[in-house]
Design a protein around this motif. Structure first.
Motif, short mmCIF file in Angstrom:
data_model
loop_
_atom_site.label_atom_id
_atom_site.label_comp_id
_atom_site.label_asym_id
_atom_site.label_seq_id
_atom_site.Cartn_x
_atom_site.Cartn_y
_atom_site.Cartn_z
N ALA A 199 0.84 -1.21 0.00
CA ALA A 199 0.00 0.00 0.00
C ALA A 199 0.87 1.25 0.00
O ALA A 199 1.97 1.28 0.56
CB ALA A 199 -0.92 -0.01 1.22
N ILE A 200 0.35 2.30 -0.63
CA ILE A 200 1.06 3.57 -0.66
C ILE A 200 0.09 4.69 -0.29
O ILE A 200 -0.86 4.97 -1.01
CB ILE A 200 1.71 3.81 -2.05
CG1 ILE A 200 2.43 5.16 -2.08
CG2 ILE A 200 0.69 3.70 -3.19
CD1 ILE A 200 3.33 5.33 -3.29
N GLU A 201 0.34 5.29 0.88
CA GLU A 201 -0.53 6.34 1.40
C GLU A 201 0.21 7.65 1.64
O GLU A 201 -0.41 8.72 1.66
CB GLU A 201 -1.19 5.88 2.70
CG GLU A 201 -2.09 4.65 2.52
CD GLU A 201 -2.69 4.18 3.83
OE1 GLU A 201 -2.31 4.73 4.90
OE2 GLU A 201 -3.52 3.26 3.80
N GLU A 202 1.52 7.59 1.84
CA GLU A 202 2.35 8.76 2.08
C GLU A 202 3.59 8.70 1.20
O GLU A 202 3.99 7.61 0.77
CB GLU A 202 2.77 8.83 3.57
CG GLU A 202 1.62 8.95 4.54
CD GLU A 202 0.89 10.28 4.45
OE1 GLU A 202 1.49 11.25 3.94
OE2 GLU A 202 -0.28 10.35 4.87
N PRO A 203 4.20 9.86 0.93
CA PRO A 203 5.41 9.85 0.09
C PRO A 203 6.51 8.92 0.60
O PRO A 203 7.25 8.34 -0.20
CB PRO A 203 5.85 11.31 0.10
CG PRO A 203 4.60 12.08 0.32
CD PRO A 203 3.78 11.24 1.24
N LEU A 214 7.02 5.45 -0.85
CA LEU A 214 7.66 5.25 -2.15
C LEU A 214 8.91 4.38 -2.05
O LEU A 214 9.31 3.73 -3.02
CB LEU A 214 8.02 6.60 -2.77
CG LEU A 214 6.86 7.49 -3.23
CD1 LEU A 214 7.35 8.91 -3.53
CD2 LEU A 214 6.17 6.90 -4.47
N LYS A 215 9.52 4.35 -0.85
CA LYS A 215 10.73 3.55 -0.66
C LYS A 215 10.48 2.06 -0.87
O LYS A 215 11.41 1.30 -1.14
CB LYS A 215 11.28 3.79 0.75
CG LYS A 215 11.72 5.22 1.01
CD LYS A 215 12.15 5.42 2.45
CE LYS A 215 12.52 6.87 2.74
NZ LYS A 215 12.89 7.07 4.18
N GLN A 216 9.24 1.65 -0.75
CA GLN A 216 8.89 0.23 -0.88
C GLN A 216 8.48 -0.14 -2.30
O GLN A 216 8.04 -1.27 -2.53
CB GLN A 216 7.73 -0.09 0.09
CG GLN A 216 7.94 0.38 1.52
CD GLN A 216 9.21 -0.18 2.14
OE1 GLN A 216 9.54 -1.35 1.94
NE2 GLN A 216 9.92 0.66 2.89
N HIS A 271 12.07 13.47 -1.63
CA HIS A 271 12.31 12.04 -1.72
C HIS A 271 13.58 11.79 -2.53
O HIS A 271 13.67 12.17 -3.70
CB HIS A 271 11.13 11.33 -2.40
CG HIS A 271 11.29 9.83 -2.44
ND1 HIS A 271 11.07 9.04 -1.34
CD2 HIS A 271 11.68 8.99 -3.44
CE1 HIS A 271 11.29 7.77 -1.66
NE2 HIS A 271 11.66 7.72 -2.93
N MET A 272 14.58 11.16 -1.90
CA MET A 272 15.80 10.77 -2.60
C MET A 272 15.53 9.45 -3.32
O MET A 272 15.22 8.44 -2.68
CB MET A 272 16.96 10.63 -1.61
CG MET A 272 17.26 11.90 -0.84
SD MET A 272 17.64 13.32 -1.91
CE MET A 272 19.12 12.73 -2.74
N CYS A 273 15.65 9.48 -4.62
CA CYS A 273 15.18 8.37 -5.44
C CYS A 273 16.24 7.29 -5.64
O CYS A 273 17.42 7.59 -5.87
CB CYS A 273 14.74 8.88 -6.80
SG CYS A 273 13.42 10.12 -6.73
#
Length: 293
Positions: free
Chosen positions: A175-179, A182-184, A209-211
């Protein structure tokens, strides 16, 4: 100095200072002063002046015969160029980014060439920043402001950037709910940025966010292709994914978060006046972006 030589030629052709002043809509005193300035620069008297007329001196005759054809050619060319600038016809050379022209701007280019068939559009597409002066282009379309102080630039519109993915990928991932989530996830990005500056449209909160990208490309169009292939999440300008969002091939992720805006600019050399054709195209793009975004 060439302006004063042209003035001298006009005085001779008009038969005197007063007639030349009337023809050029200048005060007679200004014409006389500029003639004196030219004579001082040349170190020669060009005209014998009397109350009724002006006659050429020997030196004046030499200068008149040497320059009259050159000045006439110059004035004729100047008139022709002004006529071309005032018309919506003739060649118009434009530099533009490859991906946005094939995508978001494609209907605009088609509509412009259809509406103005007498304008011979020469469109050079390249994602590299080709030198505007060397290419002798009339106008360039660029994403983002340019640092070169020798260029004029006019913002045509602004485009926000969105997180997008496919339903299939999202259903198979965490699940993605917060920025921070994104790490996952598998992130697809461009070689231009290794961090995303994000803003929440509801709270104005910010997040950097460091990508760590699974894949990177120097073309946003190819980033979109991988996302459409259910391979991850990307942050892309709205113009890149507008059709895929409408067809629901892609869906927004973190819908209240946006990346930095992409501003679209028209660029042209500061030493050059825009032709009527270029001004027409600039306004055409502005109107198109205002309608579509």
């Amino acid at each position: 100095m060439i302006d004063d030589i042209a003035l001298f030629i006009q005085i001779v052709k008009q038969g005197g200072l007063s007639n030349a002043a009337e023809s050029l809509s200048l005060p007679t005193a200004t014409v006389s002063r500029r003639l004196q300035r030219l004579e001082q620069r040349l170190g020669e008297q060009l005209l014998n002046r009397s109350a009724r007329q002006c006659t050429l001196t020997q030196a004046g005759e030499v200068y008149f015969q040497s320059y009259v054809e050159l000045i006439e050619q110059f004035e004729q060319t100047h008139r022709q160029l002004n006529d071309q600038k005032a018309q919506l016809s003739g060649k118009l050379k434009v530099l533009a980014p490859l991906n946005i022209s094939h995508g978001f701007l494609k209907p605009m280019w088609l509509a412009f060439t259809k509406q103005y068939p007498d304008i011979q559009l020469e469109l050079l597409l390249n994602n590299k920043l080709e030198d505007l002066s060397k290419s002798q282009a009339d106008l360039a379309i660029r994403v983002g402001p340019q640092a070169d102080s020798m260029l004029h630039q006019k913002k045509l519109g602004s485009v926000d950037t969105l997180f997008v993915s496919t339903k299939v990928y999202l259903n198979s991932a965490s699940a993605i709910e917060e920025p921070a989530d994104l790490k996952q996830h598998r992130l697809i990005g461009t070689t231009l940025r290794n961090k995303w500056q994000l803003t929440n449209t509801q709270t104005n909160a910010t997040y950097t966010h460091m990508c760590r990208f699974a894949s990177t490309f120097n073309d946003t169009g190819f980033v979109k292709y991988l996302v459409c292939d259910e391979q991850g999440i990307a942050l892309l300008p709205r113009f890149e994914v507008i059709d895929e969002l409408k067809s629901q091939q892609l869906v927004q992720v973190l819908p209240h978060w946006r990346g930095e805006n992409r501003d679209i600019y028209a660029i042209w050399p500061s030493a050059r006046l825009l032709s009527k054709k270029a001004v027409c195209l600039k306004q055409f793009i502005t109107d198109y972006m205002a309608e579509k975004l």
